[in-house]
Motif scaffolding. Structure first.
Motif, PDB file in Angstrom:
ATOM      1  N   GLY B 260      19.874 -55.021 -47.045  1.00 36.59           N
ATOM      2  CA  GLY B 260      20.695 -56.212 -46.929  1.00 36.59           C
ATOM      3  C   GLY B 260      22.155 -55.954 -47.279  1.00 36.59           C
ATOM      4  O   GLY B 260      23.063 -56.528 -46.685  1.00 36.59           O
ATOM      5  N   PHE B 261      22.388 -55.055 -48.242  1.00 37.34           N
ATOM      6  CA  PHE B 261      23.761 -54.745 -48.638  1.00 37.34           C
ATOM      7  C   PHE B 261      24.467 -53.904 -47.597  1.00 37.34           C
ATOM      8  O   PHE B 261      25.648 -53.630 -47.710  1.00 37.34           O
ATOM      9  N   GLY B 262      23.737 -53.439 -46.605  1.00 36.13           N
ATOM     10  CA  GLY B 262      24.359 -52.670 -45.541  1.00 36.13           C
ATOM     11  C   GLY B 262      24.683 -51.236 -45.930  1.00 36.13           C
ATOM     12  O   GLY B 262      25.605 -50.634 -45.400  1.00 36.13           O
ATOM     13  N   ILE B 263      23.958 -50.693 -46.918  1.00 33.43           N
ATOM     14  CA  ILE B 263      24.175 -49.294 -47.274  1.00 33.43           C
ATOM     15  C   ILE B 263      23.612 -48.409 -46.155  1.00 33.43           C
ATOM     16  O   ILE B 263      22.556 -48.685 -45.602  1.00 33.43           O
ATOM     17  N   GLU B 264      24.353 -47.342 -45.830  1.00 34.66           N
ATOM     18  CA  GLU B 264      23.997 -46.575 -44.640  1.00 34.66           C
ATOM     19  C   GLU B 264      22.886 -45.558 -44.898  1.00 34.66           C
ATOM     20  O   GLU B 264      23.127 -44.361 -44.998  1.00 34.66           O
ATOM     21  N   ILE B 265      21.698 -46.019 -45.080  1.00 35.12           N
ATOM     22  CA  ILE B 265      20.534 -45.137 -45.132  1.00 35.12           C
ATOM     23  C   ILE B 265      19.598 -45.650 -44.058  1.00 35.12           C
ATOM     24  O   ILE B 265      19.449 -46.867 -43.913  1.00 35.12           O
ATOM     25  N   SER B 266      19.001 -44.754 -43.329  1.00 32.05           N
ATOM     26  CA  SER B 266      18.186 -45.229 -42.208  1.00 32.05           C
ATOM     27  C   SER B 266      17.052 -46.093 -42.743  1.00 32.05           C
ATOM     28  O   SER B 266      16.448 -45.795 -43.780  1.00 32.05           O
ATOM     29  N   SER B 267      16.765 -47.210 -42.093  1.00 31.29           N
ATOM     30  CA  SER B 267      15.795 -48.168 -42.606  1.00 31.29           C
ATOM     31  C   SER B 267      14.394 -47.561 -42.615  1.00 31.29           C
ATOM     32  O   SER B 267      13.569 -47.897 -43.459  1.00 31.29           O
ATOM     33  N   GLN B 268      14.112 -46.646 -41.706  1.00 33.84           N
ATOM     34  CA  GLN B 268      12.800 -45.995 -41.715  1.00 33.84           C
ATOM     35  C   GLN B 268      12.581 -45.259 -43.033  1.00 33.84           C
ATOM     36  O   GLN B 268      11.515 -45.286 -43.618  1.00 33.84           O
ATOM     37  N   PHE B 269      13.670 -44.585 -43.482  1.00 36.96           N
ATOM     38  CA  PHE B 269      13.554 -43.857 -44.737  1.00 36.96           C
ATOM     39  C   PHE B 269      13.286 -44.828 -45.880  1.00 36.96           C
ATOM     40  O   PHE B 269      12.433 -44.590 -46.729  1.00 36.96           O
ATOM     41  N   LEU B 270      14.012 -45.951 -45.872  1.00 30.51           N
ATOM     42  CA  LEU B 270      13.837 -46.927 -46.946  1.00 30.51           C
ATOM     43  C   LEU B 270      12.407 -47.501 -46.939  1.00 30.51           C
ATOM     44  O   LEU B 270      11.807 -47.705 -47.986  1.00 30.51           O
ATOM     45  N   CYS B 271      11.881 -47.746 -45.742  1.00 32.29           N
ATOM     46  CA  CYS B 271      10.536 -48.312 -45.655  1.00 32.29           C
ATOM     47  C   CYS B 271       9.494 -47.355 -46.225  1.00 32.29           C
ATOM     48  O   CYS B 271       8.429 -47.769 -46.671  1.00 32.29           O
ATOM     49  N   MET B 272       9.834 -46.076 -46.204  1.00 35.81           N
ATOM     50  CA  MET B 272       8.895 -45.071 -46.711  1.00 35.81           C
ATOM     51  C   MET B 272       8.874 -45.062 -48.239  1.00 35.81           C
ATOM     52  O   MET B 272       7.880 -44.691 -48.860  1.00 35.81           O
TER      53      MET B 272
END
Lengths: 531, 309
Positions: B260-272
Motif C-alpha cells: 500500500g505504501f508503494g515501496i518498490e518490491i515485487s508483489s509476488q515476492f511480498l506474497c511469499m
C-alpha cells in the motif's frame, strides 16, 4: 456399572463358598498361527494364592498363552474358566475387570508420559491426579516398590520401569498377576526384594502366573509348575521335589549342555585400547563418560558389569562408532587409531558387534533372514560389481541358521516372526561367522531362555578360544562370572580397575556397581558413606 | 495516527491468522493420535465452498459454519476409511485428498466464482467495545475468533488434563501398548481424524465467509499446507501453533501495508513472505531435540494393524 458390580459380588461368593475351585482354569486352549501352532490343547489350573510357574523355551508358546489369558490374543479353540465359570475374555479391559493383571516382558509403557499418567491409563475409573499419586505412593510403600509418580518414564532405568508396571497392576488389587520374564532386568538384590513382594501378595490370596527361564528362581519361589514344549504341555511338576537339571531336562527335552573351557595359552595382543576417553552427555537423560581407559586382549573375555543407564550405552556407541571421538587415538582397534572411523570402517578392520537392541539396531525387522545376513555379512565377498551374490548369501544364511540352531521356517522368514532368543542366536551367529578379531556383545541373553542362552554363551567362549578378544556388557552377574576372564565395573560413567574373575566375588562386584571402587565417582562415594 | 495504524494491523493480524488456528489445531489433534492427514488444504477448500454456498443461500452464519464442518467431516471420513479401515498409506491418501478437494471445490463453486457476500460486522459488545484502545484490541472481533480462543483453551485442557486426552496421546505414542491396555486404537483415531476434518472445515468457512468474503477458486492458497507445517514445527504444542498462526497473519497484513505504501518490491515476492517467515521462525524455535522427543507422537504416519499384535 451394574454388571460389573454383579460380577464382583459373584466372584466373592465363589471364592468364599468353593475354596477348591481353581481361580483360573484353561481347557484345551489352542492357537494356530499361519506358520506354527503356538498353543496345542493346553490345560492349566491355578489355585487361589498359588504361585504357578510356566516353564518353556523360547517359542514354546508361553507368551501367547499369557496374552490369551489377558485378552490381547483370541484363542482359536478352548475355554478360559475364571472361578469355575466360562468367560470369553474379549479384551484386556475386561480381563482387568475380572481381576487379572499382567506385567509384560517387553514393557507396555508409554515413554513420553509420566509414571502417574501411565498408571492412570490402565485404570477404568477416572481419578484425579493428586489422589492417584497418593494411591501410587501408598501401594508402592506397602509392597516396597518405591516409584516417583511425576517422573517421565523414558528417564527411568529398565529396572524401575518394570517396577512401574508392577505397581500399575497392584494398584487395581488383582486376583491373578501374570509376570512374563520379570527378573531379566533386575540385580540380585532387586530380585530378592521382588520375591518378598510376590510372597506377600500370594499370602494375601493373589494367584501369580510366573514365567521365567531362570530355574533357580522357580525352585525358590513357585508352588507348582507347568512345563510347555513346542506349544504342548509336557508335564506338571512341584518345584520343591525337583532339581534345576531335572526341570531343565523336562523343558528342553535333553540334558542341559554345560559351557566348556578349552584353550591354549598364546602371547596376548591388545585388540582394543581405550585411553582417557571422556564425552559429555548429548541429552539430559544420557550419562557423561569420565576419563575411561581399559584394554581388551586377544583370547580373553572382558566383562563390563553395571546397572543399566550408567554409561554403557554411551561407551559402546563410542567403541562401535555410532558416536565419533575427536581424537583418533582415544580408541585403538586392532592397532589402528579408530576414534574417528565410521561403524563400517571399524567393521572392516575386524570389529564384530551384537547390539542390545536386536530388532532395530541389530536387524531390519521387515526383511527376511537372508537379507539381514547380508547387511553386515557382505564383507565375506558377497558383492560382485555392485550386485548381490544370492547363492553365496543364501548358503551363509543357511549355515548360520543350522550351526546356531535358529528355529525358523526358512531363510525367507521375516526376522520379526522369530522369537527373541532366536533373533539373538541369528545375529550373534551372523557376526561370529565373519571371524571378527574384536567382538563386542551387549546383553546377549536378555530375555532369552536357558537353552538359547547356553548356545550363545558357548559360541562366545568358542570364539575366544580361537583367539578373538571379546567385550561383553551384561547386567547378569551369573553370566559374567560364568563366561568372563576379567571384569570391570561401570558406574555413573566411571570405569573401575579390572579384576580377575577367579579372584573376586559377586558381593565385591555388587558393591562396586554402586560406585564404591578406587577412583569411583566422587558424588556416589559421598552418598554411600553418608548412609 | 501511528497508533491507529498499529491497532489496525493488530486487529487484522488476528483475523488473518484465524483460519490457520482452526485448521492447525484440528490437525494437531489428528497427528497426536498418530495419523498424518496431508489433506488439510483439500478439506479447507471443500469446507469453504460449502459454507459459502450456505451463507449465500440462507444468510445464516451458524448454518454456514455447520455446513462447512459437515463438509470437512465428510472429506476426513473418506481419508479415515482409506487409512484406518483399508490400511492405505497415509501420505499418499492425504495427498490424494487434497487434490480431490481442490478439484471438487472448484467444480461445486463454478456458479459462485467471484460472487461477493455482505461482510458480517464484528460483534458489538455493549460498553466494552466502546472503551478506547482496549475495546479495539480485545473486543472488536467476530464470533468465530472468540470461538477459536475457546477452542484453544479446550484443547489444552483436553490434551493435558483429561483422561481422554491422555489416552489420545498414549495411542499416538505407542498404539501397540495402547491395544494391550484395551483401548480401541482404530476407533480413537477415527474420532481424531474427524475432529481434524471439522476444524479444517471451519477454517475454510472463516476464510470464504468472514475474511475475504468471496469465493475464488483455490482461495485457501496453501494455508492448509502451512497449518500442517505449523503443527510439526510447533513441536505439537497448541500454544506454539497459535503463535505461529498469528505470526503468519501478521506478516500477511504487514506485506499488504508495504504494498500500500508503494515501496518498490515485487508483489509476488511480498506474497511469499508470510510463508517463508513462518517456516523460518518455527524451524529456529523448534531445534531442541528433547522437546521434539517429548512431544512428537512416535507412531505418526505409520499404519497400525491390530491383528499383528
Amino acid at each position: 456399572m451394574k454388571k460389573i458390580k454383579n460380577i464382583k459380588s459373584k466372584q466373592k461368593d465363589n471364592s468364599e463358598n468353593q475354596e477348591t475351585t481353581p481361580r483360573l482354569e484353561l481347557c484345551n486352549i489352542t492357537k494356530i498361527y499361519p506358520s506354527v501352532i503356538a498353543n496345542d490343547s493346553i490345560n492349566l489350573k491355578v489355585a487361589p494364592g498359588e504361585i504357578h510357574a510356566v516353564l518353556g523355551e523360547n517359542g514354546a508358546g508361553k507368551s501367547t498363552l499369557m496374552k490369551i489369558i489377558y485378552g490381547v490374543v483370541k484363542p482359536d479353540k478352548g475355554q478360559v474358566l475364571w472361578h469355575g465359570k466360562s468367560r470369553n475374555i474379549i479384551n484386556p479391559a475386561y480381563a482387568r475387570k475380572l481381576g487379572i493383571g499382567m506385567v509384560f516382558q517387553h514393557f507396555s509403557l508409554f515413554e513420553t508420559l509420566t509414571v502417574a499418567e501411565n498408571i492412570a491409563l490402565a485404570m477404568e475409573n477416572q481419578n484425579k491426579t493428586e489422589k492417584l499419586s497418593k494411591k501410587i505412593i501408598e501401594v508402592s510403600e506397602k509392597y516396597g516398590l518405591a516409584v516417583e509418580p511425576e517422573r517421565l518414564v523414558h528417564s527411568l532405568p529398565v529396572g524401575l520401569r518394570q517396577r512401574v508396571e508392577i505397581v500399575r497392576c497392584l494398584i487395581q488389587n488383582p486376583k491373578l498377576l501374570i509376570m512374563d520374564e520379570p527378573t531379566s532386568v533386575l540385580t540380585p538384590q532387586a530380585i530378592e526384594k521382588m520375591f518378598v513382594t510376590l510372597r506377600k501378595l500370594s499370602k494375601e490370596g493373589c494367584s501369580i502366573l510366573y514365567i521365567s527361564h531362570k530355574l533357580n528362581e522357580i525352585l525358590e519361589l513357585c508352588d507348582k509348575a507347568t512345563i510347555i514344549r513346542n506349544g504342548k504341555v509336557i508335564g506338571y511338576a512341584t518345584p520343591a521335589d525337583e532339581t534345576p537339571s531335572s526341570l531343565a531336562k523336562m523343558m528342553i527335552g535333553k540334558e542341559l549342555p554345560v559351557c566348556s573351557e578349552n584353550r591354549k595359552k598364546i602371547q596376548p595382543k591388545k585388540l582394543l585400547e581405550i585411553s582417557n576417553l571422556s564425552k559429555s552427555k548429548d541429552n539430559q537423560f544420557g550419562t557423561s563418560l569420565n576419563n575411561i581407559s581399559f584394554n581388551v586382549h586377544s583370547r580373553e573375555i572382558l566383562g563390563i558389569a553395571g546397572i543399566s543407564g550408567n554409561g554403557q550405552h554411551e561407551l559402546i556407541n563410542s567403541i562401535v562408532g555410532e558416536s565419533l571421538s575427536e581424537k583418533p587415538e582415544d580408541i585403538i582397534i586392532c592397532e589402528k587409531p579408530a576414534g574417528n572411523f565410521a561403524p563400517d570402517q571399524r567393521r572392516n578392520i575386524g570389529l564384530g558387534f551384537v547390539p542390545e537392541d536386536r530388532l532395530g539396531t541389530g536387524a531390519v525387522p521387515g526383511m527376511n533372514l537372508m537379507y539381514n545376513y547380508f547387511l553386515t555379512g557382505h564383507r565375506q565377498n558377497l558383492v560382485k560389481l555392485g550386485m548381490i551374490c544370492f547363492k553365496k548369501t543364501f548358503e551363509l544364511a543357511q549355515k548360520c541358521i543350522s550351526s546356531f540352531d535358529v528355529k525358523c521356517g526358512s531363510y525367507n522368514d521375516q526376522i520379526t516372526s522369530l522369537s527373541g532368543g532366536n533373533v539373538q542366536k541369528f545375529i550373534t551367529g551372523r557376526e561370529i561367522l565373519q571371524n571378527p578379531k574384536l567382538f563386542i556383545v551387549v546383553q546377549p541373553t536378555w530375555g532369552v531362555d536357558i537353552g538359547a542362552a547356553n548356545v550363545i554363551r558357548q559360541s562366545i567362549i568358542d570364539l575366544r578360544n580361537q583367539g578373538t578378544g571379546v567385550l561383553l556388557v551384561s547386567e547378569e552377574l551369573d553370566e559374567l562370572f560364568e563366561v568372563c576372564d576379567r571384569l570391570i565395573v561401570i558406574a555413573k560413567g566411571h570405569i573401575s580397575p579390572s579384576l580377575n574373575v577367579k579372584e573376586t566375588t559377586k558381593n565385591e562386584i555388587g558393591e562396586w556397581m554402586s560406585g564404591m571402587f578406587p577412583g569411583g565417582p566422587a558424588e556416589l562415594m559421598k552418598e554411600n558413606l553418608a548412609k | 495516527m501511528n497508533i491507529d495504524i498499529l491497532l489496525n494491523i493488530f486487529v487484522a493480524t488476528i483475523a488473518a491468522g484465524t483460519p490457520l488456528v482452526y485448521a492447525a489445531l484440528g490437525e494437531l489433534i489428528t497427528e497426536k493420535s498418530g495419523v498424518l492427514n496431508l489433506g488439510v488444504e483439500g478439506m479447507m477448500l471443500v469446507g469453504a465452498i460449502s459454507g459459502f454456498i450456505a451463507m449465500a443461500k440462507t444468510g445464516s452464519l451458524v448454518f454456514a459454519v455447520l455446513c462447512g464442518m459437515a463438509a470437512g467431516i465428510l472429506m476426513s471420513l473418506i481419508f479415515a476409511f482409506l487409512v484406518l479401515t483399508l490400511m492405505a498409506n497415509q501420505v499418499a491418501s492425504g495427498l490424494a485428498l487434497t487434490i480431490f478437494g481442490i478439484g471438487i471445490s472448484a467444480f461445486i463453486g463454478i456458479d459462485y466464482t467471484s460472487v461477493a457476500l455482505k461482510g458480517i460486522p464484528p460483534l458489538n459488545i455493549p460498553f466494552l467495545s466502546d472503551i478506547p484502545f482496549i475495546g479495539r484490541i480485545f473486543f472488536s472481533y467476530d464470533i468465530l475468533i472468540y470461538l477459536s480462543l475457546v477452542l484453544l483453551t479446550g484443547i489444552i485442557f483436553f490434551l493435558y488434563k483429561s483422561r481422554a486426552g491422555l489416552i489420545l496421546r498414549a495411542i499416538g505414542e505407542n498404539p501397540k501398548s495402547g491395544h494391550a491396555l484395551g483401548f480401541s486404537v482404530i476407533g480413537i483415531r477415527y474420532l481424531a481424524v474427524i475432529f481434524g476434518g471439522a476444524m479444517a472445515g471451519i477454517g475454510g468457512v472463516y476464510l470464504a465467509v468472514l475474511y475475504t468474503p468471496m469465493w475464488v477458486e483455490g482461495m485457501v492458497a496453501g494455508r492448509g499446507w502451512i497449518s500442517i507445517a505449523l503443527v510439526v514445527f510447533a513441536t505439537w504444542r497448541p500454544l506454539r501453533v497459535i503463535a505461529g498462526a498469528y505470526l503468519f497473519g501478521g506478516v500477511t497484513i504487514i506485506q499488504f501495508h508495504i504494498q500500500g505504501f508503494g515501496i518498490e518490491i515485487s508483489s509476488q515476492f511480498l506474497c511469499m513472505l508470510p510463508y517463508l517467515a513462518t517456516i523460518i521462525v518455527l524451524v529456529i524455535i523448534s531445534r531442541n531435540k528433547n522437546t521434539i522427543r517429548l512431544n512428537s507422537p512416535a507412531s505418526l504416519g505409520t499404519t497400525y494393524h491390530p491383528a499383528t499384535n
